[in-house]
Design an enzyme around this catalytic site. Structure first.
Site, PDB file in Angstrom:
ATOM      1  CE1 TYR A 412      -4.261   1.510   0.585  1.00 37.32           C
ATOM      2  CE2 TYR A 412      -2.856   3.416   1.596  1.00 37.32           C
ATOM      3  CZ  TYR A 412      -4.118   2.849   0.983  1.00 37.32           C
ATOM      4  OH  TYR A 412      -5.060   3.662   0.901  1.00 37.32           O
ATOM      5  CE1 TYR A 515     -10.185  -1.462   3.185  1.00 39.67           C
ATOM      6  CE2 TYR A 515     -11.741   0.498   3.622  1.00 39.67           C
ATOM      7  CZ  TYR A 515     -10.965  -0.555   2.649  1.00 39.67           C
ATOM      8  OH  TYR A 515     -11.166  -0.187   1.244  1.00 39.67           O
TER       9      TYR A 515
END
Ligand SMILES: [Zn+2]
Ligand SMILES: [Zn+2]
Ligand SMILES: [Zn+2]
Length: 558
Positions: A412, A515
């Site tokens: 990421y 998340y």
């Protein structure tokens, strides 16, 4: 100084079939405040620009507004995209909470019919066999306007073009490749209260006018952005939207103001290791390799003589966490590698099932490039596809190939910001930005000086810059998980956020991660908690989670 007439001398003559019109003059992106409306004018799809000129603020009564064709707006397509997102959708809406319906529905059913499904049977739109719009397909600038489907009501208005001015409160000039808006004292310039735009007549016209050309221009622009990214495609079988043009693909962290990262040549490597030790796979001795200084201790390899050291190490862990002194104890290497070069390296079971940081070798190690402790640093190898989900969860990501449990997918990335900078951005944005922000907080509480806190740690912001993983959706029962991977054991502030498959994932299966990065719980426990939470009124404002997993917690955030 030529005035632009109502018939817009800036609009080029209709292009001849097959020829691509070159728009020599374009509206500069910095000059556009907002797109206000759209229409079909003389057979061309046009957009009403509110200018952002120095002479007045965007909300000023005398702000200049003007109509432009897409060719003139080719540098401002993200503004057009933002405008399209405010229109009522005839297709299932995307998961984003777009401001809705600024255009009243006029007439019977005329509003919704204009946005065609890309793959409907009667579609005359240019789509490649794969369903993905390619650059070759996107000759939108050269297409005859007649390809836009026009219902009977708008055909009537085509026959009698709307007599509205093209520019309000000023004039347009051509200057060094740009179209520039200027105020003018010329009495011929019609003055309008810009705050009343778009007016009712414009809204009525907009409700009948399709936005097909803009949708294809936006899709082509996103496709062009994706050209620079290896092994990533995108597709949309759901509607005509493209991911945000405000997003830029980057290949590494982009450091924001006040963010410091030591250069790679300053990293401390394992100097005692050699490429040709043991089985010739680089680092092989878990007591020797200095890159494993803070790696997890391997209890299975402890010798009777290690016992006292190990007891001390366990005590140190209480204070120093992941930085506990494990000197002299055997450690765990992160990856296992098959003898078959076709089989990917996979994360060791211990690391896969724990949250322990993973340490890879670096530029200054003596083990060489073949060392088995180098996986994430070599980058993504698997082909990813960004796709529009069918169940209102926006964009998602799948891999075209089979992924095996423990296989590395991608990291990421994004802008690395200080906590203050992140806060400032959050103030400016009304959007749900939390889904793009990643705190680099792994080592909080572990650093010897206690400098690292929730307030001082850096944050990765993937909203405007990043890689394909930025489009991965949340699931409460995910098939991927994010792990901390470091090449510089002394840098507790910047490390890689690496996604690995936590189960075997068949090709074309949506990739998800949690998340909230929670530990797995029993289904029965999750189900009971979800029921209890749903009954609690204080949760009613929370964003619901649509992941659809059996273990769904019901809400995306705590
Ligand atoms: Zn090594
Ligand atoms: Zn080593
Ligand atoms: Zn090393």
């Amino acid at each position: 100084m030529p005035l632009v007439s109502a018939s817009s001398s800036l609009s080029p003559a209709p292009p001849t079939s097959g020829a691509r019109t070159i728009y020599k003059y374009r509206v500069r992106v910095s000059d556009v405040s907002k797109i206000l409306c759209h229409r079909h004018h003389n057979g061309t799809e046009e957009y009403l620009v509110r200018w952002n000129v120095a002479e007045g603020s965007a909300t000023n009564k005398r702000t200049i507004c003007s109509w432009h064709c897409l060719g003139e707006l080719s540098k401002c397509l993200h503004h057009v995209q933002e405008y399209l997102e405010t229109l009522p959708k005839s297709q299932p809406a995307a998961s984003r909470s777009a401001p809705f319906a600024t255009i009243p529905a006029v007439g019977s059913g005329s509003g919704s019919g204009s946005r065609k499904r890309k793959f409907s049977r009667d579609s005359d739109t240019p789509v490649s066999s794969s369903g993905v719009l390619t650059l070759r397909d996107s000759g939108y600038l050269s297409r005859e306007p007649s390809v836009i489907s026009i219902d009977s009501s708008s055909a009537a208005s085509e026959a009698a073009p709307i007599q509205t001015p093209t520019v309000y409160n000023g004039i347009l000039q051509r200057k060094e490749g740009s179209i520039v808006a200027k105020k003018s004292r010329d009495p011929a310039v019609q003055l309008t209260d810009a705050r009343t735009l778009p007016n009712q007549a414009m809204l009525s016209d907009a409700a009948r006018a399709s936005v097909t050309a803009a949708e294809y221009a936006i899709q082509a622009a996103f496709q062009a952005k994706l050209q620079s990214v290896k092994n990533v495609e995108w597709e949309n079988h759901v509607d005509n939207t493209a991911p945000s043009l405000n997003f830029t693909f980057v290949s590494d962290f982009v450091l924001g103001e006040g963010v410091y990262r030591p250069e790679a040549d300053a990293h401390v490597g394992c100097e005692t290791c050699r490429p040709n030790m043991g089985q010739n796979i680089g680092c092989e001795y878990p007591r020797l390799c200095a890159c494993l200084e803070y790696a997890a201790v391997d209890e299975n390899r402890l010798q009777p003589g290690d016992q006292a050291r190990y007891v001390q190490y366990q005590k140190d862990q209480e204070d120093d966490g992941y930085l506990a002194d494990s000197h002299g104890l055997p450690k765990r290497f992160p990856y296992q590698r098959s003898k078959d070069p076709q089989v990917p390296s996979t994360l060791m079971k211990f690391y896969l099932e724990s949250r322990y940081p993973i340490y890879e070798c670096n530029l200054n190690c003596n083990c060489g490039p073949i060392c088995k402790s180098r996986v994430v640093q070599k980058g993504r190898r698997v082909p990813l596809v960004i796709f529009k989900t069918a169940n209102e969860r926006g964009w998602g990501v799948y891999c075209k190939e089979q992924l095996v449990k423990g296989e590395f997918i991608d990291t990421y990335i994004g802008e690395v910001l200080t906590n203050e900078a992140t806060g400032r951005r959050e103030m400016l944005s009304a959007e749900d930005r939390a889904s793009y922000l990643y705190s680099l907080d792994k080592f909080i509480g572990d650093d010897p000086d206690n400098d690292l806190t929730n307030e001082t740690c850096y944050v990765v912001d993937g909203q405007y810059m990043g890689g394909p993983t930025r489009f991965i959706n949340h699931s409460c029962e995910p098939n991927c998980r994010q792990y901390t991977v470091s090449y510089n054991k002394h840098d507790l502030r910047i490390y890689d956020l690496a996604f690995f498959a936590v189960e075997d994932i068949p090709p074309r299966t949506e990739l998800t991660f949690d998340y909230m990065d929670k530990d797995e719980e029993e289904e029965e426990i999750v189900r009971k908690k979800r029921k209890k939470d749903a009954a609690d009124p204080k949760n009613h404002d929370k964003r619901p989670c649509n992941c659809g997993a059996r273990k769904c917690r019901g809400y995306l955030w705590e």
